[in-house]
Write a protein that holds these residues in place. Structure first.
Motif, PDB file in Angstrom:
ATOM      1  N   LYS A  84       0.840  -1.202   0.000  1.00 43.87           N
ATOM      2  CA  LYS A  84       0.000   0.000   0.000  1.00 43.87           C
ATOM      3  C   LYS A  84       0.877   1.254   0.000  1.00 43.87           C
ATOM      4  O   LYS A  84       0.638   2.194  -0.773  1.00 43.87           O
ATOM      5  CB  LYS A  84      -0.919  -0.005   1.226  1.00 43.87           C
ATOM      6  CG  LYS A  84      -1.757   1.267   1.393  1.00 43.87           C
ATOM      7  CD  LYS A  84      -2.600   1.194   2.657  1.00 43.87           C
ATOM      8  CE  LYS A  84      -3.346   2.496   2.911  1.00 43.87           C
ATOM      9  NZ  LYS A  84      -4.353   2.787   1.848  1.00 43.87           N
ATOM     10  N   GLN A 110       3.929   1.594  -0.977  1.00 42.24           N
ATOM     11  CA  GLN A 110       4.649   1.727  -2.248  1.00 42.24           C
ATOM     12  C   GLN A 110       3.712   2.229  -3.351  1.00 42.24           C
ATOM     13  O   GLN A 110       4.050   3.149  -4.107  1.00 42.24           O
ATOM     14  CB  GLN A 110       5.260   0.385  -2.642  1.00 42.24           C
ATOM     15  CG  GLN A 110       6.133   0.464  -3.881  1.00 42.24           C
ATOM     16  CD  GLN A 110       6.835  -0.859  -4.155  1.00 42.24           C
ATOM     17  OE1 GLN A 110       6.391  -1.917  -3.728  1.00 42.24           O
ATOM     18  NE2 GLN A 110       7.945  -0.804  -4.870  1.00 42.24           N
ATOM     19  N   LYS A 111       2.533   1.641  -3.425  1.00 47.93           N
ATOM     20  CA  LYS A 111       1.572   1.981  -4.472  1.00 47.93           C
ATOM     21  C   LYS A 111       1.086   3.431  -4.352  1.00 47.93           C
ATOM     22  O   LYS A 111       0.869   4.108  -5.351  1.00 47.93           O
ATOM     23  CB  LYS A 111       0.389   1.010  -4.387  1.00 47.93           C
ATOM     24  CG  LYS A 111      -0.636   1.160  -5.484  1.00 47.93           C
ATOM     25  CD  LYS A 111      -1.638   0.005  -5.447  1.00 47.93           C
ATOM     26  CE  LYS A 111      -2.367  -0.065  -4.121  1.00 47.93           C
ATOM     27  NZ  LYS A 111      -3.343  -1.171  -4.061  1.00 47.93           N
ATOM     28  N   GLU A 112       0.933   3.884  -3.098  1.00 49.83           N
ATOM     29  CA  GLU A 112       0.384   5.224  -2.868  1.00 49.83           C
ATOM     30  C   GLU A 112       1.466   6.266  -2.569  1.00 49.83           C
ATOM     31  O   GLU A 112       1.169   7.379  -2.142  1.00 49.83           O
ATOM     32  CB  GLU A 112      -0.644   5.173  -1.743  1.00 49.83           C
ATOM     33  CG  GLU A 112      -1.826   4.263  -2.057  1.00 49.83           C
ATOM     34  CD  GLU A 112      -2.853   4.185  -0.942  1.00 49.83           C
ATOM     35  OE1 GLU A 112      -2.835   5.061  -0.046  1.00 49.83           O
ATOM     36  OE2 GLU A 112      -3.677   3.248  -0.965  1.00 49.83           O
ATOM     37  N   ASN A 113       2.731   5.875  -2.798  1.00 51.33           N
ATOM     38  CA  ASN A 113       3.874   6.784  -2.589  1.00 51.33           C
ATOM     39  C   ASN A 113       3.900   7.386  -1.184  1.00 51.33           C
ATOM     40  O   ASN A 113       4.138   8.581  -0.995  1.00 51.33           O
ATOM     41  CB  ASN A 113       3.871   7.903  -3.637  1.00 51.33           C
ATOM     42  CG  ASN A 113       4.101   7.373  -5.042  1.00 51.33           C
ATOM     43  OD1 ASN A 113       4.974   6.533  -5.249  1.00 51.33           O
ATOM     44  ND2 ASN A 113       3.324   7.858  -5.991  1.00 51.33           N
ATOM     45  N   ILE A 114       3.627   6.518  -0.202  1.00 50.08           N
ATOM     46  CA  ILE A 114       3.693   6.939   1.204  1.00 50.08           C
ATOM     47  C   ILE A 114       5.086   6.588   1.711  1.00 50.08           C
ATOM     48  O   ILE A 114       5.404   5.415   1.931  1.00 50.08           O
ATOM     49  CB  ILE A 114       2.610   6.237   2.045  1.00 50.08           C
ATOM     50  CG1 ILE A 114       1.209   6.607   1.515  1.00 50.08           C
ATOM     51  CG2 ILE A 114       2.744   6.594   3.526  1.00 50.08           C
ATOM     52  CD1 ILE A 114       0.084   5.779   2.092  1.00 50.08           C
ATOM     53  N   GLU A 148      -8.009  -1.007   5.881  1.00 47.22           N
ATOM     54  CA  GLU A 148      -8.232   0.320   5.302  1.00 47.22           C
ATOM     55  C   GLU A 148      -8.976   1.226   6.279  1.00 47.22           C
ATOM     56  O   GLU A 148      -8.701   2.427   6.354  1.00 47.22           O
ATOM     57  CB  GLU A 148      -8.999   0.199   3.986  1.00 47.22           C
ATOM     58  CG  GLU A 148      -8.185  -0.387   2.845  1.00 47.22           C
ATOM     59  CD  GLU A 148      -6.975   0.467   2.474  1.00 47.22           C
ATOM     60  OE1 GLU A 148      -7.014   1.705   2.644  1.00 47.22           O
ATOM     61  OE2 GLU A 148      -5.963  -0.109   2.014  1.00 47.22           O
ATOM     62  N   TRP A 175      -6.427   2.389   8.774  1.00 48.48           N
ATOM     63  CA  TRP A 175      -5.592   3.445   8.182  1.00 48.48           C
ATOM     64  C   TRP A 175      -6.328   4.785   8.200  1.00 48.48           C
ATOM     65  O   TRP A 175      -5.748   5.826   8.493  1.00 48.48           O
ATOM     66  CB  TRP A 175      -5.200   3.044   6.763  1.00 48.48           C
ATOM     67  CG  TRP A 175      -4.295   4.014   6.078  1.00 48.48           C
ATOM     68  CD1 TRP A 175      -4.597   4.817   5.015  1.00 48.48           C
ATOM     69  CD2 TRP A 175      -2.938   4.301   6.407  1.00 48.48           C
ATOM     70  NE1 TRP A 175      -3.516   5.576   4.661  1.00 48.48           N
ATOM     71  CE2 TRP A 175      -2.471   5.282   5.509  1.00 48.48           C
ATOM     72  CE3 TRP A 175      -2.053   3.824   7.379  1.00 48.48           C
ATOM     73  CZ2 TRP A 175      -1.181   5.799   5.545  1.00 48.48           C
ATOM     74  CZ3 TRP A 175      -0.764   4.330   7.424  1.00 48.48           C
ATOM     75  CH2 TRP A 175      -0.340   5.301   6.521  1.00 48.48           C
ATOM     76  N   GLU A 176      -7.619   4.733   7.909  1.00 48.04           N
ATOM     77  CA  GLU A 176      -8.450   5.941   7.937  1.00 48.04           C
ATOM     78  C   GLU A 176      -8.491   6.535   9.352  1.00 48.04           C
ATOM     79  O   GLU A 176      -8.355   7.750   9.539  1.00 48.04           O
ATOM     80  CB  GLU A 176      -9.865   5.572   7.470  1.00 48.04           C
ATOM     81  CG  GLU A 176     -10.845   6.717   7.424  1.00 48.04           C
ATOM     82  CD  GLU A 176     -12.236   6.235   7.053  1.00 48.04           C
ATOM     83  OE1 GLU A 176     -13.204   6.633   7.720  1.00 48.04           O
ATOM     84  OE2 GLU A 176     -12.363   5.432   6.094  1.00 48.04           O
TER      85      GLU A 176
END
Length: 241
Positions: A23, A25-29, A231, A234-235
């Motif tokens: 997650k 990596q995919k969302e550039n966090i 998720e 995370w929220e």
């Protein structure tokens, strides 16, 4: 660096670390990490809470109830359920949430049919408490089956199975690496009207689900529930509250 993680015991099988790594990596966090904390006892969580970079924790077997005395506050859902699988740390306060209920409900709802009015819940740990909360919300009657409770596995008859068309496995029986194990219920009474839901997601098809599938039942594992609760966690961790 913001730090997050999962606490439990004997949880090397967990997908959570890989899920969040992908997650991020995919969302550039780039300012967050997530790791597994395999604790021999719940007391060890105090050491984790001393980490000033720790923002949030997920909680799994067997600590969803044991974590409660270490928290300062519970949100209303976690309080009603009596179990926590998500902890947010804000200004030194440890706040408990239950995102299992959200994940379970959202993944179960599309599968429910009118015939699923009565359920059997196998096991009675922290995850089962979230399941009960959701079934109550949907006005689904249920009985809880445990090794030593009011209704034991040895009490399960063909008639009980036939009259309870929703069966939810909340035990760890069948989890990797003991993939040949399964809850001891009368599988011969499973029909095509049954829905078998297993909170386990590793393996993706437990022996419990395989046996139900052979009898024509609809089956569902816990992977979607895991993703939904992750998720939601995370929220919560990133909300201002």
């Amino acid at each position: 660096m913001k730090e997050f993680g999962l606490i439990g015991r004997n949880i090397s099988y967990s997908f959570s670390e890989k899920y969040f790594a992908e997650k991020f990596q995919k969302e550039n966090i780039s300012d967050s990490t997530y790791q597994i904390f395999d604790l021999d006892s719940i007391e060890e969580v105090e050491q984790l809470f001393r980490n000033p970079n720790l923002i949030g924790l997920n909680v799994t077997i067997p600590y969803k109830e044991a974590i409660l005395p270490y928290l300062d506050e519970l949100d209303h859902v976690a309080q009603e359920i009596g179990a926590v699988n998500c902890v947010k740390i804000i200004n030194g306060r440890r706040i408990g949430f239950n995102t299992d209920a959200y994940g379970f409900e959202k993944s179960l709802e599309p599968l429910l049919e009118f015939c699923h009015q009565d359920a059997l819940i196998l096991g009675d740990g922290g995850a089962a408490k979230a399941v009960k909360f959701c079934l109550n919300k949907h006005l689904i009657n249920f009985k809880t089956v445990t090794r030593q409770g009011d209704l034991k596995f040895s009490d399960l008859t063909d008639e009980l199975i036939s009259n309870h068309l929703l069966i939810i496995n909340c035990t760890p029986i069948g989890t990797f690496p003991k993939v040949d194990a399964y809850p001891d219920i009368p599988y011969n009474s499973i029909s095509s009207q049954h829905l078998l839901y297993d909170l386990i997601y590793n393996p993706d098809k437990t022996e419990f689900l395989k046996r139900g599938e052979k009898k024509g039942a609809k089956i569902k594992n816990g992977l979607e529930m895991l993703i939904l609760q992750a998720e939601k966690s995370w929220e919560i961790w990133n909300s201002s509250l």
